[in-house]
Design an enzyme around this catalytic site. Structure first.
Site, short mmCIF file in Angstrom:
data_model
loop_
_atom_site.label_atom_id
_atom_site.label_comp_id
_atom_site.label_asym_id
_atom_site.label_seq_id
_atom_site.Cartn_x
_atom_site.Cartn_y
_atom_site.Cartn_z
N GLY A 90 22.46 -93.75 -49.97
CA GLY A 90 23.08 -92.90 -50.77
C GLY A 90 22.79 -91.58 -51.17
CB THR A 141 12.19 -100.95 -40.64
OG1 THR A 141 13.33 -100.24 -41.03
CG2 THR A 141 13.01 -102.32 -41.02
NE ARG A 174 17.96 -97.93 -41.00
CZ ARG A 174 17.02 -98.57 -41.10
NH1 ARG A 174 16.74 -99.68 -40.29
NH2 ARG A 174 15.96 -98.50 -42.15
CE LYS A 228 13.36 -97.11 -48.03
NZ LYS A 228 13.21 -97.61 -46.26
N GLY A 230 19.15 -90.16 -43.93
CA GLY A 230 19.46 -90.80 -42.56
C GLY A 230 20.76 -90.39 -41.82
CB SER A 231 24.20 -91.88 -41.71
OG SER A 231 24.57 -91.58 -43.16
CD GLU A 233 11.85 -94.26 -42.97
OE1 GLU A 233 11.89 -95.48 -42.81
OE2 GLU A 233 12.07 -93.56 -43.88
#
Length: 223
Positions: free
Chosen positions: A165, A76, A23, A136, A185-186, A46
């Site tokens: 998280g 998404t 993302r 999910k 993700g991040s 993803e």
């Protein structure tokens, strides 16, 4: 493009224990993340539809890695129409932030692994009974590992993948609670902001190694 059997998609995600979430603000950065995750041994990435030109990113990564490399999926995904766009671009699985029965039905009808989002036991059971392969659990930072543990007591047969998280520091808490896999993700993608593909690869390798070690310790040294 040839599609990987959905049972194999689920198996490979389960063995690795995590899905890398892409993302970001540009297609170039997304490609860097995908390349780095592949180099770091990640099993699945993803690409979310919030990424600019997401379908082109999916197509580029799917062409690059084929069916034997990292599995490329779409995230998404809010409707069957979006799911079709993703599959036409080469996505091997579909992930949504919510449970849309029509999207799940579309994926089931096309024999594609689908992982809708859910936050309550009612949503989890409804999505699974509709044909979802993995649920999910989102947003993960709101429900926490204690929720996973509580839900798995009456519903141990449903594979849960919390997203949001999940960090390197709290991985053990999630896996001790009984998750099937996690979405991250991040943490793994951050180095790509400066084009540091090697940094993404290092973090992907670190995550894979940490999950393997957690599982081995949990099973008395057997991974």
């Amino acid at each position: 493009m040839k599609r990987v059997a959905k049972s194999e998609v689920v198996r490979r995600i389960g063995v690795a224990g995590w899905v890398a979430i892409v993302r970001c603000d540009s297609a170039e950065e997304a490609l860097h993340i995908g390349d780095g995750c592949a180099q770091g041994g990640a099993a699945a990435v993803e690409v979310t539809f919030s990424v600019p030109n997401a379908t082109e990113v999916i197509r580029a990564l799917a062409d690059r890695f084929g069916t034997s490399g990292i599995l490329v999926g779409a995230g998404t995904v809010l409707s069957p129409e979006m799911a079709k766009l993703a599959l036409d671009a080469g996505a091997q699985y579909i992930i949504s932030p919510h449970f849309n029965p029509a999207t799940v039905a579309f994926c089931v009808g096309n024999d594609v692994a689908v992982m809708p989002g859910a936050m309550t036991p009612t949503e989890i059971v409804a999505a699974y009974e509709a044909g979802a392969d993995i649920i999910k659990v989102f947003p993960g930072e709101i429900v926490g590992p204690a929720f996973i543990r509580a839900v798995r007591a009456p519903l141990p047969h449903i594979p849960l993948m919390p997203t949001g998280g999940v960090t390197l520091d709290n991985l053990k808490q999630w896996f001790d609670a009984g998750v099937f896999a996690v979405g991250i993700g991040s943490y793994v993608s951050a180095p790509a902001r400066s084009g540091d593909i090697a940094g993404v690869a290092e973090r992907a390798s670190q995550l894979t190694g940490r999950i393997r070690a957690i599982r081995a310790d949990k099973h008395g040294g057997r991974s």
